[in-house]
Write a protein that holds these residues in place. Structure first.
Motif, mmCIF file in Angstrom:
data_model
loop_
_atom_site.group_PDB
_atom_site.id
_atom_site.type_symbol
_atom_site.label_atom_id
_atom_site.label_comp_id
_atom_site.label_asym_id
_atom_site.label_seq_id
_atom_site.Cartn_x
_atom_site.Cartn_y
_atom_site.Cartn_z
ATOM 1 N N ALA A 87 -2.720 8.638 -0.783
ATOM 2 C CA ALA A 87 -1.799 7.593 -1.267
ATOM 3 C C ALA A 87 -2.462 6.229 -1.334
ATOM 4 C CB ALA A 87 -0.570 7.533 -0.369
ATOM 5 N N ILE A 88 -3.366 5.944 -0.384
ATOM 6 C CA ILE A 88 -3.997 4.622 -0.352
ATOM 7 C C ILE A 88 -5.124 4.535 -1.373
ATOM 8 C CG2 ILE A 88 -5.363 3.050 1.091
ATOM 9 C CD1 ILE A 88 -3.724 4.194 3.491
ATOM 10 N N ALA B 168 -1.805 10.203 3.561
ATOM 11 C CA ALA B 168 -1.997 8.751 3.534
ATOM 12 C C ALA B 168 -3.303 8.398 2.817
ATOM 13 C CB ALA B 168 -2.003 8.196 4.952
ATOM 14 N N VAL C 286 -5.743 6.435 -4.183
ATOM 15 C CA VAL C 286 -5.560 6.806 -5.588
ATOM 16 C C VAL C 286 -5.446 5.557 -6.464
ATOM 17 C CG1 VAL C 286 -3.049 6.934 -5.485
ATOM 18 C CG2 VAL C 286 -4.264 8.293 -7.149
ATOM 19 N N GLN C 287 -6.064 5.640 -7.658
ATOM 20 C CA GLN C 287 -5.910 4.550 -8.609
ATOM 21 C C GLN C 287 -4.681 4.806 -9.450
ATOM 22 O OE1 GLN C 287 -9.587 4.628 -10.714
ATOM 23 N NE2 GLN C 287 -10.592 3.269 -9.246
ATOM 24 N N MET C 288 -4.084 3.724 -9.955
ATOM 25 C CA MET C 288 -2.855 3.879 -10.719
ATOM 26 C C MET C 288 -3.056 4.761 -11.947
ATOM 27 S SD MET C 288 -0.384 2.631 -9.183
ATOM 28 C CE MET C 288 -0.701 2.248 -7.463
ATOM 29 N N MET D 84 -2.420 8.435 -11.222
ATOM 30 C CA MET D 84 -1.125 8.806 -10.667
ATOM 31 C C MET D 84 -0.633 10.190 -11.123
ATOM 32 S SD MET D 84 0.485 7.603 -8.334
ATOM 33 C CE MET D 84 -0.056 5.932 -8.133
ATOM 34 N N MET E 164 -2.147 12.824 -9.024
ATOM 35 C CA MET E 164 -1.667 12.663 -7.653
ATOM 36 C C MET E 164 -0.301 13.327 -7.478
ATOM 37 S SD MET E 164 -1.825 10.154 -4.936
ATOM 38 C CE MET E 164 -2.243 11.622 -4.155
ATOM 39 N N VAL E 165 0.624 13.015 -8.403
ATOM 40 C CA VAL E 165 1.954 13.620 -8.329
ATOM 41 C C VAL E 165 1.851 15.135 -8.490
ATOM 42 C CG1 VAL E 165 4.193 13.781 -9.463
ATOM 43 C CG2 VAL E 165 3.167 11.552 -9.089
#
Lengths: 459, 90
Positions: free
Chosen positions: A73-74, A70, A76-78, A81, A84-85
Motif C-alpha cells: 500500500a505504501i 502495508a 505502490v505508484q498511482m 493502482m 494493486m487492486v
C-alpha cells in the motif's frame, strides 16, 4: 455468541455508512476510516468469542499479512493502482476459498457435511479459487509479466466449456452426497485454478477495467458464500455489498464500451478477424512540434485535456497539470474529459490527476463534457485512442462501432500526443488522426508536456 | 428457518449495496473499488474461526487464510486512504 453477532451487525452498519460516505470526495476519507473501524470490531469480536483460540498463531498470521499489505500500500505508484487492486482481490478470494476448504476437511466424513453446507463450500471454493488465479493473471498482465495482448488458442472456449461442465458435475456429486471423495474436491480446486487462468488470458489490456471489476465482484460473492458455510451474517452482508459494487462497476464499464459482458470475456477471438479488414485504410497525418502546439494553444480560449492510458504509462500526470496551470495563468479555461474506460480500471484517470493535484471538479465525465467540445478551441489528447475514434459513431464495420466516445473532433483544433502511429487496443487506425483539424505531436507524453510547458512560458 | 433467515439477509444486503453504490460518482470509482475490496477481507473472520475448529490441516489452511485476508484488509484500507487523501486536498 449473541454479542459476537451483535458486533457483526455493528460492523456491517459501519461498512454501509463507510461506503455511503465514499459518495463525495469531501467525506470519502472518513468513510474509509469508518469502514476500517467496522473491520476492527468484527476481528476483535471474533477473537474474543472463542476462548480456545491459538492467539499466537493468529497474531503471527496477522502481523505477516499486515507487513505485506502495508508494504504494498505504501510503495505502490498511482499508475500501478489497477494491478494493486487486482492482487488484493486475489488474496481476498483466496482467503474465502481457504476458509471454505478448511470447513470441508473438518466436516468431511461427518453428518455435518449436509447438502446445504457442502453446496456452499463448493461454491465458495470454486469462486474464491477462480478469483485467486484470475487476479494473479490480471496482475501479471498489468505489470507486464504476462503479455497484455489477448492470448488465444484454438479450442480455448471448448476447453473452458468442458471445465465448467466438470466443475458442475463434480460439485453436484459432492453436494448431493453421492461421492465426497477428497480427490473430487481437489479436482474442483485444480479446475477452478485453470479456469481462472483461461478466462483471463484471452482478455486484452483495454478490457482490463471490466475484468478487475468482475474479479472484485467475485471476491465479494466468495466471501458471501463462505458466510453461508459458516452461517455468519457479517460475512454474508459484507460480501454482498462488495459483490454488488463490483457488478455495478462491471456494468458501467461494459456500457462505456457498448459491449456485453459476454462479448468482453469471450470476444477476443472475433476481434482478430475484424481488425484484418480495417487495416487497409491509409491515413495521412500532419506531424508537428511542441512550438507549433504552443502557438495554437496561445490563440485558444477554451482547452480540454483528454487523458488516456498513455498518460499513465508515461507517468505524465504532473506534467499535464503544469501545462494546464500555465494555460490558466494565460487566461484560458481548462477542463479534463474523462472517458469511463480510459485507463485500466474504473476511475484510473481520476486518481492519477488527483495525485497531480488537479481539483476534482475540473474532471468531467462523458455526458457532461461532450457538449463542451462544441465551443472548444483546442482538445489535447494525451495517449488516448479508441475512446476518441469517431468511427465509433458512423462506421458500422468498426469493432468499436456504437461505443460512446468523446467528441473531440468537434473542437476547432485537436492536438494528439502519441508515442507512435501504432493503433490502439482495438487494433484499428483512428481516422481522427488524419482529420483536417488534427495535429499530431509524437513522443513520450511526459517529455512532450515538459517541452510544451517550456514553450508556453517562452511565448 | 435459519437458512431462510440468512438468505433474507443476503438479498437485502444486495439491495442496500446497489442503492448506495450507484450514488458514488465516477471520480471515486477507483477508491470505491479498493475500499470495497478491503471490505471483502472480512473473510478474515472466517479465517480466524477456522484456525480453531479446523483440526490440524484446517488450522494451517486457516493460518494461510488469515495472512491472505489481512493483506487484503490492511493493504486495501491503507491504499484507499492514500488515494482519498489526494482527493481531499484542493
Amino acid at each position: 455468541m449473541e454479542y459476537t453477532n451483535l458486533a457483526y451487525v455493528a460492523a456491517a452498519v459501519l461498512f454501509i455508512i463507510g461506503i455511503k460516505r465514499l459518495g463525495s470526495p469531501k467525506t470519502a476519507q472518513s468513510g474509509n476510516a469508518i469502514a476500517s473501524i467496522g473491520m476492527l470490531i468484527a476481528i476483535i469480536a471474533t477473537v474474543a468469542s472463542f476462548d480456545l483460540l491459538d492467539f499466537k498463531l493468529i497474531a503471527i498470521g496477522m502481523i505477516i499479512g499486515s507487513i505485506i499489505g502495508a508494504t504494498f500500500a505504501i510503495r505502490v505508484q498511482m499508475t500501478q493502482m489497477p494491478q494493486m487492486v487486482a492482487i488484493f482481490n486475489g488474496f481476498g478470494g483466496g482467503a474465502s476459498a481457504l476458509v471454505a476448504a478448511s470447513e470441508f476437511f473438518t466436516k468431511h466424513g461427518t453428518a455435518d457435511l449436509n447438502t446445504f453446507i457442502s453446496g456452499t463450500i463448493i461454491l465458495s471454493v470454486f469462486i474464491g479459487t477462480l478469483t485467486f488465479s484470475g487476479s494473479f493473471i490480471a496482475f501479471g498482465k498489468l505489470q507486464g509479466f504476462v503479455s497484455g495482448k489477448p492470448i488465444v488458442f484454438s479450442g480455448l472456449q471448448i476447453l473452458n466449456g468442458f471445465m465448467v461442465i466438470g466443475i458442475v458435475l463434480i460439485g453436484t456429486l459432492i453436494t448431493i452426497g453421492v461421492n465426497q471423495d477428497l480427490n473430487l474436491f481437489y479436482g474442483i480446486v485444480v479446475l477452478a485454478v485453470l479456469l481462472g487462468v483461461t478466462l483471463t488470458i484471452p482478455i486484452g489490456g483495454a478490457d482490463m477495467p471490466v475484468v478487475i471489476s468482475l474479479l472484485n465482484s467475485y471476491s465479494g460473492i466468495a466471501a458471501s458464500a463462505t458466510g453461508f458455510v459458516l452461517m455468519n451474517n457479517g460475512l454474508i452482508i459484507s460480501g454482498a455489498l462488495v459483490g454488488a459494487s463490483g457488478l455495478i462497476l462491471t456494468n458501467i464499464m461494459c456500457k462505456g464500451m457498448n459491449r456485453s459482458l459476454a462479448n468482453v470475456i469471450f470476444g477476443a477471438v472475433g476481434l482478430e478477424q475484424e481488425t484484418l479488414s480495417t487495416d487497409g485504410k491509409q491515413i495521412n497525418v500532419k506531424s508537428s512540434t511542441t512550438d507549433e502546439a504552443a502557438m495554437i494553444l496561445d490563440a485558444a480560449d477554451k482547452v480540454i485535456i483528454v487523458p488516456g492510458y498513455g498518460l499513465a504509462v508515461a507517468q505524465a500526470q504532473h506534467a499535464a497539470r503544469e501545462v494546464a496551470e500555465q494555460l490558466e495563468l494565460m487566461g484560458k479555461t481548462v477542463l479534463y474529459a474523462i472517458h469511463p474506460v480510459a485507463g485500466r480500471m474504473p476511475g484510473h484517470m481520476n486518481v492519477l490527476l488527483a495525485e497531480a493535484n488537479v481539483p476534482y471538479d475540473k474532471l468531467k465525465d462523458l455526458g457532461d463534457i461532450n457538449p463542451e467540445f462544441e465551443d472548444c478551441d483546442v482538445a489535447i489528447i494525451l495517449g488516448a485512442n479508441d475512446v476518441v475514434n469517431p468511427a465509433a459513431r458512423h462506421d458500422t464495420s468498426s469493432p468499436i462501432y456504437g461505443m460512446p466516445i468523446l467528441d473531440v473532433d468537434k473542437s476547432r483544433t485537436v492536438i494528439v500526443n502519441k508515442r507512435t502511429m501504432n493503433p490502439g487496443f482495438a487494433g484499428i487506425q483512428n481516422e481522427l488522426f488524419g482529420f483536417e483539424n488534427t495535429v499530431m505531436v509524437f513522443g513520450d507524453a511526459k517529455e512532450m508536456l515538459t517541452t510544451l510547458y517550456k514553450d508556453l512560458k517562452e511565448l | 428457518m435459519d437458512m431462510i433467515n440468512i438468505l433474507t439477509v443476503f438479498i437485502l444486503a444486495i439491495f442496500v449495496g446497489n442503492e448506495i453504490i450507484t450514488k458514488v460518482p465516477p471520480t471515486l470509482h477507483t477508491p470505491l473499488m479498493s475500499g470495497s475490496n478491503a471490505i471483502s477481507g472480512i473473510a478474515i473472520v472466517g479465517a480466524i474461526i477456522s484456525t480453531k475448529v479446523g483440526g490440524e490441516l484446517g488450522t494451517w489452511l486457516g493460518m494461510v487464510a488469515v495472512i491472505f485476508a489481512t493483506i487484503n484488509c490492511v493493504g486495501g484500507f491503507m491504499v484507499t486512504n492514500r488515494m482519498l487523501k489526494m482527493f481531499k486536498r484542493k
